[in-house]
Design a protein around this motif. Structure first.
Motif, mmCIF file in Angstrom:
data_model
loop_
_atom_site.group_PDB
_atom_site.id
_atom_site.type_symbol
_atom_site.label_atom_id
_atom_site.label_comp_id
_atom_site.label_asym_id
_atom_site.label_seq_id
_atom_site.Cartn_x
_atom_site.Cartn_y
_atom_site.Cartn_z
ATOM 1 N N UNK A 122 -58.034 -3.249 -34.196
ATOM 2 C CA UNK A 122 -57.597 -3.160 -32.822
ATOM 3 C C UNK A 122 -57.772 -1.886 -32.105
ATOM 4 N N UNK A 123 -58.508 -2.295 -30.734
ATOM 5 C CA UNK A 123 -58.802 -1.193 -29.888
ATOM 6 C C UNK A 123 -57.436 -0.286 -29.527
ATOM 7 N N UNK A 124 -56.324 -1.093 -29.309
ATOM 8 C CA UNK A 124 -55.272 -0.289 -28.802
ATOM 9 C C UNK A 124 -54.761 0.719 -30.002
ATOM 10 N N UNK A 125 -54.804 0.362 -31.111
ATOM 11 C CA UNK A 125 -54.639 1.392 -32.115
ATOM 12 C C UNK A 125 -55.419 2.481 -32.131
ATOM 13 N N UNK A 126 -56.777 2.330 -32.056
ATOM 14 C CA UNK A 126 -57.635 3.497 -31.785
ATOM 15 C C UNK A 126 -57.364 4.294 -30.601
ATOM 16 N N UNK A 127 -56.853 3.896 -29.541
ATOM 17 C CA UNK A 127 -56.488 4.428 -28.335
ATOM 18 C C UNK A 127 -55.237 5.339 -28.536
ATOM 19 N N UNK A 128 -54.249 4.533 -29.297
ATOM 20 C CA UNK A 128 -53.044 5.311 -29.482
ATOM 21 C C UNK A 128 -53.298 6.436 -30.386
ATOM 22 N N UNK A 129 -53.879 6.249 -31.328
ATOM 23 C CA UNK A 129 -54.207 7.269 -32.235
ATOM 24 C C UNK A 129 -54.737 8.621 -31.587
ATOM 25 N N UNK A 130 -55.658 8.555 -30.551
ATOM 26 C CA UNK A 130 -56.109 9.513 -29.976
ATOM 27 C C UNK A 130 -55.423 10.150 -28.840
ATOM 28 N N UNK A 131 -54.585 9.338 -28.398
ATOM 29 C CA UNK A 131 -53.475 9.752 -27.182
ATOM 30 C C UNK A 131 -52.243 10.612 -27.881
ATOM 31 N N UNK A 132 -52.006 10.284 -29.119
ATOM 32 C CA UNK A 132 -50.593 10.722 -29.809
ATOM 33 C C UNK A 132 -50.732 12.165 -29.890
ATOM 34 N N UNK A 133 -51.727 12.958 -29.892
ATOM 35 C CA UNK A 133 -51.595 14.585 -29.849
ATOM 36 C C UNK A 133 -51.394 15.077 -28.538
ATOM 37 N N UNK A 134 -52.145 14.726 -27.407
ATOM 38 C CA UNK A 134 -51.739 15.098 -26.258
ATOM 39 C C UNK A 134 -50.107 14.551 -25.693
ATOM 40 N N UNK A 135 -49.995 13.694 -26.193
ATOM 41 C CA UNK A 135 -48.553 13.085 -25.926
ATOM 42 C C UNK A 135 -47.503 14.125 -26.552
ATOM 43 N N UNK A 136 -47.523 14.523 -27.588
ATOM 44 C CA UNK A 136 -46.819 15.493 -28.287
ATOM 45 C C UNK A 136 -46.824 16.904 -27.633
ATOM 46 N N UNK A 137 -47.935 17.209 -26.993
ATOM 47 C CA UNK A 137 -47.947 18.525 -26.135
ATOM 48 C C UNK A 137 -47.073 18.042 -25.041
ATOM 49 N N UNK A 138 -47.141 16.965 -24.501
ATOM 50 C CA UNK A 138 -46.469 16.848 -23.317
ATOM 51 C C UNK A 138 -45.006 16.569 -23.362
ATOM 52 N N UNK A 139 -44.622 16.015 -24.766
ATOM 53 C CA UNK A 139 -42.958 16.246 -25.173
ATOM 54 C C UNK A 139 -42.383 17.573 -25.467
ATOM 55 N N UNK A 140 -43.676 18.498 -26.191
ATOM 56 C CA UNK A 140 -43.122 19.831 -26.449
ATOM 57 C C UNK A 140 -42.961 20.540 -25.081
ATOM 58 N N UNK A 141 -43.811 20.200 -23.954
ATOM 59 C CA UNK A 141 -43.727 21.034 -22.832
ATOM 60 C C UNK A 141 -42.275 20.567 -22.088
ATOM 61 N N UNK A 142 -42.006 19.321 -22.044
ATOM 62 C CA UNK A 142 -40.561 18.746 -21.641
ATOM 63 C C UNK A 142 -39.554 19.464 -22.455
ATOM 64 N N UNK A 143 -39.633 19.438 -23.878
ATOM 65 C CA UNK A 143 -38.333 20.289 -24.681
ATOM 66 C C UNK A 143 -38.475 21.734 -24.244
ATOM 67 N N UNK A 144 -39.505 22.220 -24.262
ATOM 68 C CA UNK A 144 -39.459 23.843 -23.866
ATOM 69 C C UNK A 144 -38.782 24.295 -22.649
ATOM 70 N N UNK A 145 -39.141 23.294 -21.591
ATOM 71 C CA UNK A 145 -38.646 23.438 -20.203
ATOM 72 C C UNK A 145 -36.978 23.080 -19.976
ATOM 73 N N UNK A 146 -36.698 22.482 -20.981
ATOM 74 C CA UNK A 146 -35.240 21.691 -20.982
ATOM 75 C C UNK A 146 -34.295 22.749 -20.301
ATOM 76 N N UNK A 147 -34.377 23.722 -21.055
ATOM 77 C CA UNK A 147 -33.281 25.064 -20.733
ATOM 78 C C UNK A 147 -33.517 25.405 -19.065
#
Length: 265
Positions: A122-147
Motif C-alpha cells: 500500500x502506497x499510503x503506508x509507505x508515505x506514512x512511514x516516511x512522514x512519521x519522522x518529521x511529524x515527530x519533530x513537529x510534535x516535539x516542537x509543539x511540546x517544547x514550546x508549550x510553556x
C-alpha cells in the motif's frame, strides 16, 4: 516462550538511550539551577543530548510505523530499542546532524533505519512511514514550546528558557527541511510511492547527495534568509521570540564566550 522473550528484548529501551536521557536531565538541571561553573557548557550538553534524543525518537517513529505497516524485521535490527548505535547510517543519523547544529544551528536528521519496503503493501503506508519522522519533530516542537504559548515561562531561568527556545528552533527546522521533496529526505519518501517507476529510477542516483545539497543551499544568504524567516514566523506563533532562540544558540556556542543579555536574568 523463546519468541516472546526475544520480542521483549528487541523492544527493551537501550542503556545508551537511557544514558543520553540522563545527560540531558542532569545538564538541564545544571542550566536551570545555574549549578555549572560555565553556563554555556551546561547548555551545550543539554541541547546536544536533547537533540540526539530527538534524533532517536525521529528514527524510532519511522521504525515503529514500518513495523505496523508490515516490516516485521524491524525489531531484530534493534531499531525499537532507541539505541542510536543500531541505526544503519550512524554518520548520517547522528554525527552529521550534530555537526549541522554546531556549524549553523540547523536541525537536519539524516537517513537511518533500513526498511524492507517489499514487506509493506500500500502506497499510503509507505508515505506514512516516511512522514512519521518529521511529524515527530513537529510534535516535539509543539511540546517544547508549550510553556511559551501557555504563558508559564515568566519565572523560568533565562538560560534554560533560551536553551529550550533553541531546541524548539532545531525541531522546527528539522520538520520543515525533512518535508522537502528532495531525494534522500523524508519528504521525497512521502511522494515517492506515487511516482512512476521510470521517474523513481531516474531520481535514485541523486538520493545520496540530497542532504548535502540542501545543507549547501542553506549557506546561500538569500535562501537562508527566506528559510529562517519562515522558521521564526512559526516560532513566533508558538510564543518564542527570535531573541530567545539567538541567545540560546549563543550559550550553546560556549567557546565564543557568554552572551550579553539585553534584559535582566
Amino acid at each position: 516462550m523463546t519468541t516472546a522473550i526475544s520480542r521483549r528484548s528487541e523492544r527493551r529501551i537501550s542503556p545508551v538511550f537511557l544514558g543520553l536521557v540522563a545527560v540531558m536531565t542532569v545538564s538541564g538541571w545544571a542550566v536551570w539551577t545555574d549549578f555549572a561553573a560555565n553556563t554555556g557548557v551546561a547548555v551545550f550538553l543539554f541541547v546536544t543530548a536533547a537533540w540526539i534524543v530527538s534524533l532517536c525518537l525521529h528514527e524510532y517513529a519511522h521504525a515503529r510505523t514500518a513495523l505496523h505497516g508490515g516490516d516485521i524485521s524491524i525489531g531484530a535490527k534493534g531499531y525499537l530499542t532507541l539505541n542510536p548505535l543500531k541505526y544503519t547510517h550512524a554518520l548520517l543519523s547522528i554525527v552529521l546532524p550534530v555537526l549541522f547544529v554546531i556549524m549553523g544551528g540547523i536541525g537536519l536528521p539524516g537517513g537511518a533505519v533500513f526498511i524492507e519496503h517489499r514487506r509493506i503493501r500500500g502506497r499510503w503506508k509507505h508515505s506514512l512511514i516516511s512522514a512519521a519522522g518529521p511529524l515527530t519533530n513537529a510534535l516535539l516542537a509543539v511540546a517544547l514550546t508549550a510553556p511559551f504559548w501557555l504563558g508559564t515561562m515568566r519565572d523560568v531561568p533565562v538560560a534554560f528558557r533560551c536553551a529550550l527556545a533553541f531546541l524548539a528552533l532545531l525541531q522546527v527546522t528539522a520538520a520543515l527541511l525533512n518535508f522537502l521533496p528532495v531525494p534522500g529526505l523524508d519528504g521525497y519518501g512521502v511522494i515517492e510511492p506515487w511516482l512512476s517507476y521510470k521517474v523513481r529510477r531516474q531520481v535514485e542516483p541523486f538520493a545520496p547527495f540530497g542532504l548535502i545539497a540542501v545543507f549547501g543551499l542553506l549557506w546561500v544568504p538569500e535562501i537562508s534568509q527566506v528559510f529562517f524567516d519562515a522558521v521564526h514566523a512559526i516560532l513566533r506563533g508558538l510564543g518564542v521570540t527570535e531573541l530567545e532562540t539567538f541567545l540560546g544558540q549563543e550559550w550553546f556556542r560556549f567557546w565564543q564566550g557568554e552572551p550579553q543579555l539585553p534584559f535582566a536574568a
